[in-house]
Design a protein around this motif. Structure first.
Motif, short mmCIF file in Angstrom:
data_model
loop_
_atom_site.label_atom_id
_atom_site.label_comp_id
_atom_site.label_asym_id
_atom_site.label_seq_id
_atom_site.Cartn_x
_atom_site.Cartn_y
_atom_site.Cartn_z
N ALA A 107 12.86 10.84 6.34
CA ALA A 107 13.14 12.26 6.09
C ALA A 107 13.22 13.03 7.41
O ALA A 107 14.07 13.92 7.57
CB ALA A 107 12.07 12.85 5.19
N ILE A 108 12.34 12.69 8.36
CA ILE A 108 12.38 13.35 9.67
C ILE A 108 13.69 13.05 10.38
O ILE A 108 14.33 13.94 10.97
CB ILE A 108 11.18 12.90 10.53
CG1 ILE A 108 9.87 13.44 9.93
CG2 ILE A 108 11.34 13.37 11.97
CD1 ILE A 108 8.62 12.88 10.59
N ALA A 109 14.11 11.77 10.31
CA ALA A 109 15.39 11.40 10.93
C ALA A 109 16.55 12.15 10.28
O ALA A 109 17.48 12.58 10.97
CB ALA A 109 15.60 9.89 10.79
N MET A 110 16.49 12.33 8.96
CA MET A 110 17.56 13.05 8.26
C MET A 110 17.60 14.52 8.71
O MET A 110 18.68 15.08 8.91
CB MET A 110 17.34 12.97 6.75
CG MET A 110 18.39 13.71 5.93
SD MET A 110 18.12 13.57 4.15
CE MET A 110 16.58 14.48 3.97
N SER A 147 4.77 6.55 4.53
CA SER A 147 5.01 6.80 5.95
C SER A 147 6.44 6.44 6.33
O SER A 147 7.09 7.15 7.11
CB SER A 147 4.03 5.98 6.81
OG SER A 147 2.70 6.38 6.57
N LEU A 148 6.94 5.35 5.77
CA LEU A 148 8.31 4.92 6.02
C LEU A 148 9.31 5.97 5.51
O LEU A 148 10.28 6.32 6.19
CB LEU A 148 8.57 3.57 5.36
CG LEU A 148 9.90 2.89 5.66
CD1 LEU A 148 10.01 2.56 7.14
CD2 LEU A 148 10.03 1.61 4.82
N VAL A 149 9.05 6.47 4.31
CA VAL A 149 9.94 7.47 3.72
C VAL A 149 9.88 8.77 4.52
O VAL A 149 10.91 9.42 4.76
CB VAL A 149 9.57 7.72 2.24
CG1 VAL A 149 10.37 8.88 1.67
CG2 VAL A 149 9.82 6.46 1.41
N GLN A 192 16.17 0.03 6.71
CA GLN A 192 14.77 0.34 6.46
C GLN A 192 14.50 0.72 4.99
O GLN A 192 13.50 0.30 4.40
CB GLN A 192 14.33 1.49 7.37
CG GLN A 192 14.35 1.16 8.85
CD GLN A 192 13.29 0.14 9.22
OE1 GLN A 192 12.15 0.21 8.77
NE2 GLN A 192 13.67 -0.83 10.05
N LEU A 193 15.40 1.52 4.43
CA LEU A 193 15.14 2.12 3.11
C LEU A 193 16.04 1.58 2.00
O LEU A 193 15.75 1.82 0.82
CB LEU A 193 15.32 3.65 3.19
CG LEU A 193 14.40 4.39 4.16
CD1 LEU A 193 14.79 5.87 4.23
CD2 LEU A 193 12.94 4.24 3.73
N ASP A 197 0.83 -1.20 0.00
CA ASP A 197 0.00 0.00 0.00
C ASP A 197 0.87 1.25 0.00
O ASP A 197 1.88 1.33 0.72
CB ASP A 197 -0.90 -0.01 1.23
CG ASP A 197 -1.82 1.21 1.27
OD1 ASP A 197 -2.73 1.28 0.44
OD2 ASP A 197 -1.56 2.08 2.12
N ALA A 198 0.50 2.24 -0.79
CA ALA A 198 1.29 3.46 -0.93
C ALA A 198 1.43 4.20 0.39
O ALA A 198 2.48 4.76 0.69
CB ALA A 198 0.66 4.37 -1.99
#
Length: 586
Positions: A386-389, A380-382, A410-411, A374-375
């Motif tokens: 981005a928040i962690a970055m 949400s994972l991406v 994860q990515l 599901d998109a």
């Protein structure tokens, strides 16, 4: 075949721009630097006015009507088509590495941000800065030799009341918003002939009127000019000025610390591609555009308006908002991003990669097992990545490395968020004094730059700044490791080290203590993996070629000097003598 026609305004603009192009001196002209900055204006308008009434007769004009018009630069010419408007194409075959054009800026203004910037020289300022004696605007010193802050501008800025304000930060934000349009209007007043040239550039005025940016310009530019500066301005003109600036201005580095944005008439007509065939630098007062790959005659010139380390959706979102178009380049239309998989994530069911769909509503699909995800889950994972970055610890390399390893699981190793963190870790390590960097971190720089160089060959191929910067950081790390090994074991380890031509040291193989005094034995142990001085000098030579117009070129020159000195060290000389003797015996 039906011809496509353009209206009189567009036709006149095309003729004017072609005339302007003809005033730019050839890149081979040795007097380019001495040309007066605004000397083109009088010449091009004289020529344009002479041609305008004799060659432009009807209200609608086909592109063919301009075939006899003045041609431009030796390497490029201006074309027009309905989808792209005016753009540059190669007028002949262009070799990779060749300078295509040089052009002086029509206008330079500070970047739009909340940080104080010297109005005269564009130097970024910290919290402690000295205000202009008259207007109170930020200057690096009362006697700054910069030329960008003129008397008329100073008198108008004085009306903002920066000198007596209790909220300096708010005043600086307002000043940064106003300064670009204000300098354009002052330029029109001082050099009326530049008005027509400036407005020949695309503004996307009609599209912007329907967007939030239109309300922003009306409130923070038009009204501010009327109320704060006391100017009577034409709202439509101001909107159009802001449109031209936002659409065409280049972010540029004037040197290693000074930054701004500038309007270049000819360079603004280079189209965008996420897989560009040319790159640009600002060097010695000129925009320098160089071919990064071979370009065949008739091929459009493409530069990138975005960052190569962004994923496709991030690049497209930026372009749609700032440049008003949807990119359909080869990379954007490929869900694997040319095989780099910079937007793909690992499949939880197999060893494959899950690639994004063409639209945000569809399922993501694994290229190996076909599993659909599901998109919303993948997005949400991406977003979490981005928040962690964005919260990456700046001064904690170990902490940043832990986040990097977590996001790689994860990515995936090549995801664009992971790639950006890799580069951030490299910069965080290498920007510190190298004497304070542990050997483990130096070997980590080598490993990460090697991975990023492999990625760069896909997403930014050819003679590019990104490759040059990665090679520079890698060579700096190798050079420091090599120097430490020579100091640790000059009698034997140093000689074998200098001759070493094995594989790169992996970060996991590096010293496992943080005290470099205890690293000596391990450094000597890894000496077989370190490139020779000659190999590093060859790598520096490539850096010099890639970064010959870059503000960081002096660093490359200094690194080459240091390596040449190292080449003369007793351990290296002895190794070279032994190598020569071995070849003779062989």
């Amino acid at each position: 075949m039906e011809k496509v026609y353009m209206n009189r305004e567009m036709g006149d603009g095309l003729l004017l721009l072609r005339t302007y192009m003809d005033t730019i001196q050839s890149t081979k002209d040795p007097d380019t630097k001495s040309q007066p900055e605004n000397s083109f204006a009088e010449r091009l308008l004289q020529e344009h006015r002479c041609k305008k009434h004799s060659e432009v007769q009807s209200s609608d004009f086909a592109v063919d009507n301009y075939d006899a018009a003045v041609r431009g630069h030796d390497a490029v010419e201006i074309q027009w088509s309905p989808p792209y408007g005016r753009y540059l194409v190669a007028a002949r075959d262009i070799d990779a590495g060749e300078v295509i054009l040089r052009e002086k800026p029509l206008l330079i203004v500070p970047r739009i941000n909340s940080e104080p910037t010297c109005l005269a020289c564009m130097k970024p300022l910290g919290k402690d800065w000295e205000g202009c004696n008259l207007c109170g605007g930020p200057l690096c010193s009362p006697h700054c030799a910069g030329t960008y802050h003129g008397k008329k501008e100073c008198i108008l800025i004085c009306r903002i009341g920066i000198k007596n304000s209790q909220n300096i930060e708010s005043c600086i934000k307002q000043l940064n918003i106003l300064l670009g349009p204000l300098r354009v209007l002052l330029m029109f007043q001082e050099s009326p002939e530049t008005t027509e040239l400036f407005f020949a550039l695309q503004s996307h005025e009609k599209e912007r009127r329907k967007m939030h940016i239109s309300r922003f310009v009306e409130e923070h530019v038009v009204r501010a000019m009327e109320t704060l500066l006391g100017l009577e301005v034409d709202s439509g003109v101001v909107h159009r000025v802001c449109g031209v600036l936002d659409t065409n201005a280049f972010e540029l580095s004037l040197d290693q610390c000074r930054q701004g944005r500038a309007i270049f008439i000819l360079s603004s007509m280079m189209n965008h591609s996420c897989l560009s065939n040319a790159q640009r630098w600002y060097s010695e007062g000129n925009m320098v555009v160089r071919a990064s790959v071979d370009i065949s005659k008739g091929t459009p010139l493409f530069i990138s308006y975005t960052q190569s380390l962004w994923g496709t959706r991030a690049r497209r979102a930026h372009l749609s908002v700032s440049k008003m178009f949807l990119c359909k380049c080869k990379r954007c239309l490929d869900s694997t991003e040319l095989g780099s998989h910079m937007s793909s994530i690992p499949c939880r069911e197999c060893q494959g990669l899950v690639v994004p769909p063409d639209d945000s509503c569809s399922y993501w699909t694994c290229t190996l097992c076909g599993k659909r995800i599901d998109a919303n889950a993948t997005e949400s994972l991406v977003r979490a990545g981005a928040i962690a970055m964005n919260h990456l610890p700046k001064d904690d390399t170990a902490g940043a490395t832990l986040i990097l390893e977590h996001l790689k699981r994860q990515l995936g190793d090549n995801h664009y968020i992971v790639a950006q963190i890799k580069y951030a870790v490299v910069q965080a390590i290498i920007n510190r004094p190298l004497k304070d960097v542990t050997s483990r971190d130096l070997t980590r720089v080598v490993t990460l730059t090697k991975e990023l160089i492999t990625l760069a060959t896909i997403i930014e191929p050819g003679i590019t700044r990104f490759r040059g910067l990665l090679l520079l950081e890698q060579t700096r790390a190798w050079s420091e490791i090599l120097q430490r090994c020579l100091e640790a074991a000059p009698a034997d380890g140093g000689r074998s080290l200098v001759a070493g031509e094995g594989r790169c040291v992996d970060a996991d193989e590096g010293p496992n203590t943080s005290d470099d005094i205890n690293h000596n034995d391990e450094l000597v142990h890894h000496s077989n993996n370190i490139p020779s001085v000659q190999m590093l000098l060859s790598q520096v030579a490539e850096c010099e070629y890639l970064l010959q117009y870059d503000p960081r070129l002096p660093e490359v020159t200094q690194l080459a000097h240091n390596l040449r000195l190292l080449l003369k060290s007793p351990a290296v000389v002895q190794q070279n003598l032994e190598g020569a003797a071995s070849k003779r015996q062989g």
